[in-house]
Design an enzyme around this catalytic site. Structure first.
Site, PDB file in Angstrom:
ATOM      1  N   HIS A 131       6.922  -4.357   0.079  1.00 53.75           N
ATOM      2  CA  HIS A 131       6.094  -3.452  -0.717  1.00 53.75           C
ATOM      3  C   HIS A 131       6.146  -3.867  -2.186  1.00 53.75           C
ATOM      4  O   HIS A 131       7.068  -4.567  -2.597  1.00 53.75           O
ATOM      5  CB  HIS A 131       6.639  -2.015  -0.663  1.00 53.75           C
ATOM      6  N   TYR A 132       5.191  -3.395  -2.992  1.00 53.20           N
ATOM      7  CA  TYR A 132       5.426  -3.365  -4.430  1.00 53.20           C
ATOM      8  C   TYR A 132       5.496  -1.912  -4.872  1.00 53.20           C
ATOM      9  O   TYR A 132       4.926  -1.012  -4.235  1.00 53.20           O
ATOM     10  CB  TYR A 132       4.407  -4.168  -5.239  1.00 53.20           C
ATOM     11  N   THR A 133       6.224  -1.669  -5.964  1.00 53.94           N
ATOM     12  CA  THR A 133       6.524  -0.290  -6.355  1.00 53.94           C
ATOM     13  C   THR A 133       5.367   0.402  -7.052  1.00 53.94           C
ATOM     14  O   THR A 133       5.237   1.627  -6.980  1.00 53.94           O
ATOM     15  CB  THR A 133       7.729  -0.271  -7.302  1.00 53.94           C
ATOM     16  N   GLU A 159      11.322  -3.004  -1.409  1.00 54.83           N
ATOM     17  CA  GLU A 159      10.416  -2.745  -2.525  1.00 54.83           C
ATOM     18  C   GLU A 159      10.628  -3.796  -3.606  1.00 54.83           C
ATOM     19  O   GLU A 159      11.761  -4.149  -3.943  1.00 54.83           O
ATOM     20  CB  GLU A 159      10.675  -1.356  -3.110  1.00 54.83           C
ATOM     21  N   HIS A 213       3.086  -4.134   3.603  1.00 55.43           N
ATOM     22  CA  HIS A 213       2.730  -2.758   3.938  1.00 55.43           C
ATOM     23  C   HIS A 213       1.274  -2.679   4.397  1.00 55.43           C
ATOM     24  O   HIS A 213       0.930  -1.998   5.365  1.00 55.43           O
ATOM     25  CB  HIS A 213       2.966  -1.871   2.712  1.00 55.43           C
ATOM     26  N   ASP A 242      -0.421  -3.029  -0.797  1.00 59.79           N
ATOM     27  CA  ASP A 242       0.748  -3.799  -1.225  1.00 59.79           C
ATOM     28  C   ASP A 242       1.298  -4.658  -0.080  1.00 59.79           C
ATOM     29  O   ASP A 242       1.192  -4.265   1.074  1.00 59.79           O
ATOM     30  CB  ASP A 242       1.830  -2.862  -1.790  1.00 59.79           C
TER      31      ASP A 242
END
Length: 256
Positions: free
Chosen positions: A54-56, A121, A159, A169
Site C-alpha cells: 500500500h501507500y499511506t 504500508e 492493494h 495504491d
C-alpha cells in the site's frame, strides 16, 4: 540456625510470581467456558500466503503511525509494517495476527485478504516517486518475510490489484519491475511474443488473480502494475504481457 522470616523478600517473590502468571495468561489463547479444556498439540499459527503493498497517502510517518494505531475516516485500520522514505521499518501488528489493511476484495481464490496476508504500508502520497532507500528497506523486509513465513516470492500484489474498484495504491509510480529484478512479484519474461489465436485476455487476467467484476477498473489496475500507465482498454502489448504471465503461472512459478 534458621534465618528470620523476611517479609519484604516474600512480598517481592509473590509479586514476581503473580506477574509471571498474569503474563502467561495474557498470552494464552481464549478458551470456551462451555467446554472442558483438553489441549491437543496438533495445531499451528496463522500462515499468510500473500503480501499486500500500500501507500499511506498521508503527510508523514508519524501521522501514518497514528492513523494505523487509531482510526481513519472509515474506521479502525492497521497494517503489519510501515516503511518510511528513509527505509526505516516499523512493525505494528504481529505476523501471526490479522491486520485490518485490505478490506473487501478478491485475489484468485483468496476472498478474505486480511486473513491470508501481510500488509505493508509505504510512506508515500501516490504522486511522488518512491525513494530508493524505501525500496531497499522493502526488499530487505520481503526477503525476511518470504523466507521466514514461506510465502512464495511471486505472491506480492498491490492493494488495487485485488480491489480495483476502490483503490489505486501503490499506483503507477511504484517500481514493480525493480522488485521483479530482485526476484519478487509475478512479472512477464522477455521476449514478449504474440499469443496464439483464440487467446482470451479476460481468462488470463482471472488466472493471474484479478477480479473481473468491473473490467475497466481491472484493466486500469493491470496497467498501473505492469506498464506504469493509465487506461482502461487492453491493447496488443497487454496481450503479450498477459500471455507471458499465464505461461509463468501454468508452469507453477506463480501459482496462487
Amino acid at each position: 540456625m534458621p534465618r528470620p522470616f523476611d517479609s519484604r523478600r516474600w512480598r517481592s517473590a509473590t509479586l514476581l510470581l503473580l506477574i509471571a502468571l498474569l503474563a502467561a495468561c495474557a498470552h494464552a489463547p481464549p478458551r470456551n467456558p462451555l467446554a472442558t479444556w483438553v489441549p491437543s498439540p496438533n495445531h499451528d499459527i496463522r500462515r499468510p500466503v500473500l503480501i499486500v503493498l500500500h501507500y499511506t497517502d498521508q503527510d508523514s510517518v508519524q501521522q501514518s503511525l497514528h492513523t494505523l494505531r487509531t482510526a481513519n475516516s472509515g474506521g479502525p485500520v492497521s497494517a503489519h509494517y510501515l516503511i518510511g522514505a528513509d527505509g526505516h521499518i516499523y512493525q505494528l501488528v504481529s505476523d501471526q495476527l490479522r491486520a485490518w489493511h485490505g478490506g473487501p476484495g478478491r485475489w484468485g481464490t483468496i476472498t478474505d485478504i486480511n486473513s491470508a496476508s501481510i500488509g505493508i504500508e509505504l510512506d508515500n502520497d501516490g504522486a511522488t516517486p518512491f525513494a530508493q532507500p524505501q525500496i531497499a528497506g522493502l526488499l530487505r523486509l520481503l526477503a525476511d518475510l518470504t523466507t521466514r513465513l514461506h510465502i512464495p516470492p511471486t505472491q506480492i500484489v498491490g492493494h488495487e490489484d485485488f480491489a480495483p474498484t476502490r483503490k489505486v495504491d501503490p499506483g503507477p509510480l511504484f517500481p514493480w519491475q525493480q522488485l521483479a529484478a530482485a526476484g519478487y512479484g509475478l512479472w512477464p519474461r522477455a521476449p514478449l511474443i504474440d499469443p496464439p489465436a483464440g487467446f482470451d485476455p479476460w481468462m488470463a487476467l482471472a488466472l493471474v488473480g484479478y477480479p473481473l467484476d468491473d473490467r475497466a477498473a481491472t484493466v486500469r489496475a493491470f496497467h498501473h502494475h505492469y506498464r506504469g500507465i493509465e487506461g482502461e482498454t487492453l491493447d496488443a502489448t497487454d496481450l503479450r504481457v498477459l500471455y507471458s504471465l499465464v505461461q509463468t503461472v501454468e508452469r507453477g512459478d506463480g501459482a496462487h
